[in-house]
Design a protein around this motif. Structure first.
Motif, PDB file in Angstrom:
ATOM      1  N   PHE A  82       0.590  -1.148   0.249  1.00 43.67           N
ATOM      2  CA  PHE A  82      -0.398  -0.310  -0.232  1.00 43.67           C
ATOM      3  C   PHE A  82       0.991   1.306   0.118  1.00 43.67           C
ATOM      4  O   PHE A  82       0.611   1.890  -1.073  1.00 43.67           O
ATOM      5  CB  PHE A  82      -0.969  -0.311   1.191  1.00 43.67           C
ATOM      6  N   LEU A  83       2.257   1.581   0.781  1.00 46.16           N
ATOM      7  CA  LEU A  83       2.804   2.415   0.481  1.00 46.16           C
ATOM      8  C   LEU A  83       3.706   2.650  -0.535  1.00 46.16           C
ATOM      9  O   LEU A  83       3.480   3.623  -0.296  1.00 46.16           O
ATOM     10  CB  LEU A  83       3.992   2.100   2.097  1.00 46.16           C
ATOM     11  N   LEU A  84       4.018   1.089  -1.083  1.00 47.04           N
ATOM     12  CA  LEU A  84       4.934   1.633  -2.165  1.00 47.04           C
ATOM     13  C   LEU A  84       4.458   2.034  -3.128  1.00 47.04           C
ATOM     14  O   LEU A  84       4.239   2.979  -3.956  1.00 47.04           O
ATOM     15  CB  LEU A  84       5.522  -0.111  -2.628  1.00 47.04           C
ATOM     16  N   GLU A  85       2.497   1.823  -3.077  1.00 46.54           N
ATOM     17  CA  GLU A  85       1.475   2.077  -4.261  1.00 46.54           C
ATOM     18  C   GLU A  85       1.147   3.989  -4.653  1.00 46.54           C
ATOM     19  O   GLU A  85       1.703   4.755  -4.690  1.00 46.54           O
ATOM     20  CB  GLU A  85       0.046   1.928  -4.505  1.00 46.54           C
ATOM     21  N   GLU A  86       1.620   4.353  -2.647  1.00 40.57           N
ATOM     22  CA  GLU A  86       1.242   5.345  -2.722  1.00 40.57           C
ATOM     23  C   GLU A  86       2.181   6.589  -3.228  1.00 40.57           C
ATOM     24  O   GLU A  86       2.015   7.493  -3.270  1.00 40.57           O
ATOM     25  CB  GLU A  86       0.759   5.846  -0.852  1.00 40.57           C
ATOM     26  N   ARG A  87       3.394   5.711  -1.713  1.00 35.64           N
ATOM     27  CA  ARG A  87       4.554   6.584  -3.287  1.00 35.64           C
ATOM     28  C   ARG A  87       5.035   6.969  -4.406  1.00 35.64           C
ATOM     29  O   ARG A  87       4.724   8.089  -5.346  1.00 35.64           O
ATOM     30  CB  ARG A  87       6.269   6.018  -2.562  1.00 35.64           C
ATOM     31  N   VAL A  94       8.575  18.067 -11.376  1.00 33.64           N
ATOM     32  CA  VAL A  94       9.347  18.386 -10.841  1.00 33.64           C
ATOM     33  C   VAL A  94      10.936  17.255 -11.700  1.00 33.64           C
ATOM     34  O   VAL A  94       9.792  15.937 -12.173  1.00 33.64           O
ATOM     35  CB  VAL A  94       8.803  17.654  -8.891  1.00 33.64           C
ATOM     36  N   ARG A  95      11.886  17.353 -11.141  1.00 34.19           N
ATOM     37  CA  ARG A  95      12.816  16.567 -12.093  1.00 34.19           C
ATOM     38  C   ARG A  95      12.610  15.536 -10.751  1.00 34.19           C
ATOM     39  O   ARG A  95      12.823  15.254 -10.504  1.00 34.19           O
ATOM     40  CB  ARG A  95      14.053  16.898 -11.676  1.00 34.19           C
ATOM     41  N   VAL A  96      13.289  14.104 -11.775  1.00 33.74           N
ATOM     42  CA  VAL A  96      13.374  12.490 -11.456  1.00 33.74           C
ATOM     43  C   VAL A  96      14.273  12.697 -10.420  1.00 33.74           C
ATOM     44  O   VAL A  96      14.241  12.105  -9.099  1.00 33.74           O
ATOM     45  CB  VAL A  96      13.500  11.373 -12.521  1.00 33.74           C
ATOM     46  N   LYS A  97      15.709  13.665 -10.548  1.00 32.86           N
ATOM     47  CA  LYS A  97      17.218  13.242  -9.729  1.00 32.86           C
ATOM     48  C   LYS A  97      16.003  13.811  -8.158  1.00 32.86           C
ATOM     49  O   LYS A  97      16.663  13.343  -7.715  1.00 32.86           O
ATOM     50  CB  LYS A  97      18.480  14.601 -10.584  1.00 32.86           C
ATOM     51  N   GLU A  98      15.875  15.036  -8.448  1.00 35.28           N
ATOM     52  CA  GLU A  98      14.818  15.844  -6.990  1.00 35.28           C
ATOM     53  C   GLU A  98      13.985  14.341  -6.716  1.00 35.28           C
ATOM     54  O   GLU A  98      14.087  14.625  -4.913  1.00 35.28           O
ATOM     55  CB  GLU A  98      14.128  17.580  -7.498  1.00 35.28           C
ATOM     56  N   ILE A  99      13.435  14.461  -7.063  1.00 40.48           N
ATOM     57  CA  ILE A  99      12.659  12.961  -6.058  1.00 40.48           C
ATOM     58  C   ILE A  99      13.488  12.121  -5.733  1.00 40.48           C
ATOM     59  O   ILE A  99      12.979  11.387  -4.752  1.00 40.48           O
ATOM     60  CB  ILE A  99      11.086  12.762  -7.287  1.00 40.48           C
ATOM     61  N   ALA A 100      14.037  11.613  -6.116  1.00 40.90           N
ATOM     62  CA  ALA A 100      15.435  10.570  -6.392  1.00 40.90           C
ATOM     63  C   ALA A 100      15.617  10.688  -4.736  1.00 40.90           C
ATOM     64  O   ALA A 100      15.747   9.865  -3.639  1.00 40.90           O
ATOM     65  CB  ALA A 100      16.163  10.232  -7.131  1.00 40.90           C
ATOM     66  N   THR A 117      14.917   3.678 -10.113  1.00 39.52           N
ATOM     67  CA  THR A 117      13.496   3.407  -9.286  1.00 39.52           C
ATOM     68  C   THR A 117      12.294   3.832 -10.051  1.00 39.52           C
ATOM     69  O   THR A 117      11.317   4.036  -9.788  1.00 39.52           O
ATOM     70  CB  THR A 117      14.040   3.325  -8.079  1.00 39.52           C
ATOM     71  N   VAL A 118      12.618   5.805 -10.260  1.00 40.55           N
ATOM     72  CA  VAL A 118      11.697   6.688 -10.399  1.00 40.55           C
ATOM     73  C   VAL A 118      10.974   6.803 -11.336  1.00 40.55           C
ATOM     74  O   VAL A 118      10.417   6.646 -11.802  1.00 40.55           O
ATOM     75  CB  VAL A 118      12.248   8.256  -9.718  1.00 40.55           C
ATOM     76  N   THR A 119      12.177   6.741 -12.409  1.00 44.53           N
ATOM     77  CA  THR A 119      11.996   6.584 -13.843  1.00 44.53           C
ATOM     78  C   THR A 119      11.072   5.450 -14.300  1.00 44.53           C
ATOM     79  O   THR A 119       9.483   5.472 -14.743  1.00 44.53           O
ATOM     80  CB  THR A 119      13.081   6.513 -13.968  1.00 44.53           C
ATOM     81  N   ARG A 120      11.578   4.453 -13.230  1.00 45.70           N
ATOM     82  CA  ARG A 120      10.746   2.777 -14.044  1.00 45.70           C
ATOM     83  C   ARG A 120       9.524   3.205 -13.282  1.00 45.70           C
ATOM     84  O   ARG A 120       8.631   2.156 -13.763  1.00 45.70           O
ATOM     85  CB  ARG A 120      11.974   1.285 -13.015  1.00 45.70           C
ATOM     86  N   GLY A 121       8.953   3.253 -12.007  1.00 44.79           N
ATOM     87  CA  GLY A 121       8.251   3.360 -11.021  1.00 44.79           C
ATOM     88  C   GLY A 121       7.373   4.515 -11.830  1.00 44.79           C
ATOM     89  O   GLY A 121       6.115   4.903 -11.877  1.00 44.79           O
TER      90      GLY A 121
END
Length: 229
Positions: free
Chosen positions: A59-64, A76-82, A91-95
């Motif tokens: 559940f938390l993974l999906e929420e994230r 927001v850039r992928v780098k900043e999120i990561a 991981t952010v890109t794949r998700g």
């Protein structure tokens, strides 16, 4: 019998993705003992739950993931999120792949509209929590845009009032029914607080055009000149 049950539990944990070290730590035995008891029943899926790491429920993974998607749609850039969430950028890109485009079309349209209203890149970026360069990169092909206003947010000039009321700058300069300015600059330029102009517009001091929403001094002239009525 007790050992047999314990080893069955270890096998189940291996198949559920727990690492040997994590199983051993929970059972109070050595990793070698867990390996010896389970290896012959492998292979097992890669361990995604290991000792010393924090794991999220499904559940938390999906929420994230949904938060990442919303962030990327906002620009927001992928780098900043990561960096914020302590993961690698892959991981952010794949998700988030398959949920684009990034930023969302509605976001870019909001940036374009803001630039058309003379808001600076910095002010737009601050509002959306992104870099000014990001706003510039996605809006420049959709320009050109007027020069940003030098006045801070919350301040109105004749030019900004013209944009709000849908008339030309020269028309506003001829108006004699504007509210008294809140102050005049050293160069003699009248300035109003946005709240002053908000109250003035809400008072229906000017009739609103039913076609385009503009507030001309002469509605009859406006309808004939702009809309051929």
């Amino acid at each position: 019998m007790v050992d047999s049950h314990r080893e069955l539990d270890w096998l189940a944990r291996c198949r559920a993705g727990e690492s040997v070290r994590l199983i051993a730590q929970r059972a109070g035995v050595s990793p070698w003992e867990v390996t010896k008891a389970t290896t012959r029943f492998g292979p097992f899926p890669p361990a995604d739950r290991q000792l010393g790491r924090t794991y999220l429920t499904t559940f938390l993974l999906e929420e994230r993931r949904q938060r990442w998607i919303a962030d990327r749609r906002r620009g927001v850039r992928v780098k900043e999120i990561a960096e914020r969430d302590g993961v690698n950028h892959q991981t952010v890109t794949r998700g988030t792949s398959g949920w684009g485009p990034y930023p969302a079309r509605e976001t870019v349209e909001a940036w374009v509209e803001a630039r058309q209203h003379r808001r600076s890149l910095g002010a737009i970026a601050m509002e959306f929590g992104v870099l000014p360069a990001t706003v510039q990169r996605f809006t420049t092909p959709l320009g050109p845009f007027p020069r940003p206003s030098q006045m801070p947010d919350g301040i109105e000039t004749r030019e900004s009032i013209a944009r709000r009321t849908g008339v030309s700058d020269s028309a506003v300069r001829k108006w004699r029914h504007l509210p008294e300015p809140d102050w005049v600059t050293a160069k003699g330029r009248p300035v109003w607080l946005s709240s002053t102009i908000d109250r003035w517009l809400e008072s229906e001091a000017l009739p609103r055009c039913g076609v385009c929403g503009a507030r001309p001094v002469s509605l009859t002239f406006h309808l004939g000149y702009r809309h051929g009525q």
